[in-house]
Design an enzyme around this catalytic site. Structure first.
Site: not given
Length: 251
Positions: A54, A132
């Site tokens: 990701s 993230k």
């Protein structure tokens, strides 16, 4: 009459202490090392393994491959708040953790040993820790896209040089207003105070805030869930380097 011509030898008044054998020192050294590790992992920094794709290409990871190991420092957020552009590790809210599977053994004895090891940083914590990038903070409104397909915060496009892979966006053909809508599009969402809007750098392969807008936090993450700021890749050696936190809202 005999006389002495040399100086007399006297026994030492402070004999040198005999050094204790190493095996008697070892338990003390182990306790000190564990205590230092606990303090370091709790208050200074911890090493995390990247398990997914990701955050490509900033951070490398995938199932079955050798993922990056990163240093996540905690001091920055002990004295301040996460900023847009920071790469953070955080505990996924409940709605993000539905598919999380425990990494602990089913054996009670081994599981106890793993839990103890986790306290001292020898074993990873048994929680859904995610990594993230912070895109927007409390009170800001985030959405996508402008006419060039860029994410906007408070109506201004972000400068995101780290994004190398994203959903297609074709002006005049595939946008947020055309009949066929681009998968990039989302929002607008106003981030609640004390929360963060986070996204993966690998935009078309990241289950981030965009995928959880229906939960109680509108896809955002409470600042209290943040474990620290990712600052350095330490392994593998060929990937070693600083993790940059650009000022993405400078436009």
């Amino acid at each position: 009459m005999n006389t002495s011509t040399g100086s007399e030898t006297t026994p030492e008044t402070n004999p040198k202490k005999k050094q204790r054998p190493f095996w008697r020192e070892l338990p003390i050294l182990i306790v000190v090392a564990l205590l230092l590790s606990f303090l370091l992992q709790t208050f200074i920094a911890r090493v995390y393994l990247i398990p997914s794709e990701s955050m490509e290409p900033t951070l490398h990871g995938c199932a079955g491959c050798t993922g990056d190991r990163i240093i996540v420092e905690k001091l920055s957020y002990a004295f301040g708040e996460p900023k847009p552009g920071d790469v953070v590790v955080f505990l996924g809210p409940d709605s993000w953790s539905a598919d999380y599977k425990s990494i602990r053994s089913d054996n009670a004895v081994i599981r106890t040993m793993q839990n103890v090891g986790s306290v001292f940083g020898v074993v990873p914590p048994d929680e859904n820790d995610l990594v993230k990038r912070v895109i927007a903070t409390g009170g800001q409104t985030v959405e996508c896209c402008d006419e060039q397909g860029r994410v906007m915060v408070n109506g201004k496009p972000l400068d995101e040089p780290y994004v190398k892979s994203d959903f297609p966006f074709v002006p005049g053909q595939l946008t947020c207003t055309t009949e066929r809508k681009s998968p990039r599009c989302f929002g607008p969402v106003t981030v609640p105070d004390g929360n963060l809007w986070v996204m993966g750098d690998n935009r078309n392969n990241s289950a981030d805030s965009r995928y959880h807008v229906g939960d109680e936090f509108q896809g955002t993450v409470p600042v209290d869930n943040v474990r620290g700021k990712a600052v350095f890749i330490i392994l593998p050696p060929g990937r070693m380097g600083v993790i940059h936190s650009p000022d993405i809202q400078s436009n």
